[in-house]
Design a protein around this motif. Structure first.
Motif, PDB file in Angstrom:
ATOM      1  N   GLY A 119       0.801  -1.212   0.000  1.00  0.00           N
ATOM      2  CA  GLY A 119       0.000   0.000   0.000  1.00  0.00           C
ATOM      3  C   GLY A 119       0.836   1.266   0.000  1.00  0.00           C
ATOM      4  O   GLY A 119       0.430   2.297  -0.562  1.00  0.00           O
ATOM      5  N   THR A 120       2.000   1.209   0.591  1.00  0.00           N
ATOM      6  CA  THR A 120       2.887   2.366   0.658  1.00  0.00           C
ATOM      7  C   THR A 120       3.727   2.534  -0.602  1.00  0.00           C
ATOM      8  O   THR A 120       3.997   3.671  -1.028  1.00  0.00           O
ATOM      9  N   HIS A 121       4.111   1.426  -1.230  1.00  0.00           N
ATOM     10  CA  HIS A 121       5.146   1.491  -2.264  1.00  0.00           C
ATOM     11  C   HIS A 121       4.694   1.081  -3.665  1.00  0.00           C
ATOM     12  O   HIS A 121       5.513   1.076  -4.586  1.00  0.00           O
ATOM     13  N   LEU A 122       3.422   0.751  -3.849  1.00  0.00           N
ATOM     14  CA  LEU A 122       2.948   0.381  -5.181  1.00  0.00           C
ATOM     15  C   LEU A 122       2.716   1.635  -6.023  1.00  0.00           C
ATOM     16  O   LEU A 122       2.062   2.587  -5.585  1.00  0.00           O
ATOM     17  N   ALA A 123       3.258   1.630  -7.230  1.00  0.00           N
ATOM     18  CA  ALA A 123       3.063   2.759  -8.141  1.00  0.00           C
ATOM     19  C   ALA A 123       1.618   2.789  -8.635  1.00  0.00           C
ATOM     20  O   ALA A 123       0.969   1.743  -8.745  1.00  0.00           O
ATOM     21  N   PRO A 124       1.087   3.961  -8.940  1.00  0.00           N
ATOM     22  CA  PRO A 124      -0.266   4.041  -9.506  1.00  0.00           C
ATOM     23  C   PRO A 124      -0.381   3.165 -10.756  1.00  0.00           C
ATOM     24  O   PRO A 124       0.483   3.192 -11.635  1.00  0.00           O
ATOM     25  N   GLY A 125      -1.441   2.357 -10.812  1.00  0.00           N
ATOM     26  CA  GLY A 125      -1.622   1.456 -11.941  1.00  0.00           C
ATOM     27  C   GLY A 125      -0.909   0.135 -11.802  1.00  0.00           C
ATOM     28  O   GLY A 125      -1.016  -0.733 -12.675  1.00  0.00           O
ATOM     29  N   GLY A 126      -0.185  -0.040 -10.694  1.00  0.00           N
ATOM     30  CA  GLY A 126       0.555  -1.284 -10.494  1.00  0.00           C
ATOM     31  C   GLY A 126      -0.286  -2.357  -9.826  1.00  0.00           C
ATOM     32  O   GLY A 126      -1.442  -2.133  -9.439  1.00  0.00           O
ATOM     33  N   SER A 127       0.308  -3.542  -9.694  1.00  0.00           N
ATOM     34  CA  SER A 127      -0.364  -4.680  -9.068  1.00  0.00           C
ATOM     35  C   SER A 127       0.582  -5.378  -8.106  1.00  0.00           C
ATOM     36  O   SER A 127       1.813  -5.293  -8.251  1.00  0.00           O
ATOM     37  N   ALA A 128      -0.009  -6.082  -7.151  1.00  0.00           N
ATOM     38  CA  ALA A 128       0.748  -6.971  -6.268  1.00  0.00           C
ATOM     39  C   ALA A 128       0.163  -8.367  -6.398  1.00  0.00           C
ATOM     40  O   ALA A 128      -1.063  -8.529  -6.410  1.00  0.00           O
ATOM     41  N   VAL A 129       1.020  -9.367  -6.498  1.00  0.00           N
ATOM     42  CA  VAL A 129       0.576 -10.767  -6.566  1.00  0.00           C
ATOM     43  C   VAL A 129       1.093 -11.467  -5.317  1.00  0.00           C
ATOM     44  O   VAL A 129       2.299 -11.656  -5.154  1.00  0.00           O
ATOM     45  N   LEU A 130       0.167 -11.827  -4.432  1.00  0.00           N
ATOM     46  CA  LEU A 130       0.507 -12.393  -3.130  1.00  0.00           C
ATOM     47  C   LEU A 130      -0.034 -13.811  -3.032  1.00  0.00           C
ATOM     48  O   LEU A 130      -1.150 -14.086  -3.471  1.00  0.00           O
ATOM     49  N   GLN A 131       0.770 -14.699  -2.467  1.00  0.00           N
ATOM     50  CA  GLN A 131       0.346 -16.087  -2.315  1.00  0.00           C
ATOM     51  C   GLN A 131       0.062 -16.415  -0.849  1.00  0.00           C
ATOM     52  O   GLN A 131       0.829 -16.038   0.044  1.00  0.00           O
ATOM     53  N   VAL A 132      -1.037 -17.119  -0.615  1.00  0.00           N
ATOM     54  CA  VAL A 132      -1.356 -17.675   0.699  1.00  0.00           C
ATOM     55  C   VAL A 132      -1.791 -19.128   0.500  1.00  0.00           C
ATOM     56  O   VAL A 132      -1.755 -19.644  -0.613  1.00  0.00           O
ATOM     57  N   GLY A 133      -2.213 -19.774   1.596  1.00  0.00           N
ATOM     58  CA  GLY A 133      -2.474 -21.206   1.508  1.00  0.00           C
ATOM     59  C   GLY A 133      -3.849 -21.589   1.014  1.00  0.00           C
ATOM     60  O   GLY A 133      -3.997 -22.593   0.315  1.00  0.00           O
ATOM     61  N   THR A 134      -4.869 -20.799   1.379  1.00  0.00           N
ATOM     62  CA  THR A 134      -6.241 -21.183   1.064  1.00  0.00           C
ATOM     63  C   THR A 134      -7.050 -19.962   0.640  1.00  0.00           C
ATOM     64  O   THR A 134      -6.680 -18.818   0.914  1.00  0.00           O
ATOM     65  N   GLU A 135      -8.187 -20.228   0.009  1.00  0.00           N
ATOM     66  CA  GLU A 135      -9.082 -19.132  -0.361  1.00  0.00           C
ATOM     67  C   GLU A 135      -9.655 -18.452   0.880  1.00  0.00           C
ATOM     68  O   GLU A 135      -9.901 -17.243   0.876  1.00  0.00           O
ATOM     69  N   ALA A 136      -9.881 -19.226   1.933  1.00  0.00           N
ATOM     70  CA  ALA A 136     -10.381 -18.633   3.177  1.00  0.00           C
ATOM     71  C   ALA A 136      -9.377 -17.621   3.728  1.00  0.00           C
ATOM     72  O   ALA A 136      -9.763 -16.549   4.219  1.00  0.00           O
ATOM     73  N   GLN A 137      -8.088 -17.948   3.663  1.00  0.00           N
ATOM     74  CA  GLN A 137      -7.067 -16.994   4.105  1.00  0.00           C
ATOM     75  C   GLN A 137      -7.092 -15.739   3.235  1.00  0.00           C
ATOM     76  O   GLN A 137      -6.985 -14.623   3.748  1.00  0.00           O
ATOM     77  N   LEU A 138      -7.225 -15.935   1.934  1.00  0.00           N
ATOM     78  CA  LEU A 138      -7.256 -14.779   1.038  1.00  0.00           C
ATOM     79  C   LEU A 138      -8.444 -13.879   1.365  1.00  0.00           C
ATOM     80  O   LEU A 138      -8.313 -12.648   1.381  1.00  0.00           O
ATOM     81  N   ASP A 139      -9.585 -14.475   1.671  1.00  0.00           N
ATOM     82  CA  ASP A 139     -10.763 -13.690   2.043  1.00  0.00           C
ATOM     83  C   ASP A 139     -10.503 -12.860   3.304  1.00  0.00           C
ATOM     84  O   ASP A 139     -10.983 -11.732   3.426  1.00  0.00           O
TER      85      ASP A 139
END
Length: 205
Positions: free
Chosen positions: A152-172
């Protein structure tokens, strides 16, 4: 020390570093696809380990890469793997806490993160994995939340972050901390061994 293929790369690691998971190559591939339409600027990899995900993402592009990890051995392997891939001139590896080693003014077109996501009470299920690389705290998401704060602090406007976790419940469960960081979950992909979430500014699609 061991080596294994990760896409077109040969990645070196040892017992102090999380063994590269073949399915995480999908994270590299998605990141590389996103780079085609991303704003100008470098790529940031948080919790880089041996560096394979970030290195595979920028290989074949002209992007520079900053890799960050708290574990000294991981940092050493990441530097060695960058050199083996012929990417030393485009890769900077930093040792330390992710919220301390990224400069306040730095902005990144893409952020990649595969943080520890195993709940602390379940880490004994994975005795061959180094604890620092898998222990995600009480609910497995302590480090992932910090990743989102950094994004949130360092992403450029128009950029994306791809983050991995273990389950869809965690992502939620990351929806609230993402919102607090000024981000929204834009897309998800389910892998054989984990789940990927793409985060960006709300409404950026």
């Amino acid at each position: 020390m061991s080596t294994m293929a990760f896409g077109a790369l040969q990645i070196a690691f040892d017992e102090h570093v999380l063994r590269p998971r073949p399915w995480t190559l999908a994270q590299s591939q998605w990141a590389q696809q996103l780079l085609a339409a991303a704003p100008t600027g470098p790529v940031l990899e948080l919790c880089c380990g041996a560096g394979q995900i970030g290195l595979a993402a920028v290989a074949g592009t002209t992007r520079s890469l900053v890799c960050v990890d708290l574990e000294a051995t991981a940092v050493a392997f990441c530097r060695a793997n960058a050199a083996a891939a012929g990417l030393t001139d485009r890769v900077e590896v930093r040792h330390g806490a992710m919220d301390e080693v990224v400069g306040a003014e730095e902005r990144f077109a893409l952020v990649i993160a595969d943080p520890p996501w195993v709940p602390s009470t379940q880490t004994a299920r994975f005795p061959e994995d180094p604890l620092l690389a898998i222990d995600g705290g009480d609910d497995g998401l302590a480090v992932a939340r910090t990743c989102l704060q950094v994004v949130g602090t360092h992403l450029a406007p128009g950029g994306s972050a791809v983050l991995q976790v273990g389950t869809e419940a965690q992502l939620d469960l990351l929806d609230l901390p993402a919102g607090e960081a000024g981000l929204a979950l834009l897309e998800r992909r389910v892998l054989d061994g984990g789940v990927l979430g793409r985060f960006g500014l709300p409404g950026s699609g």
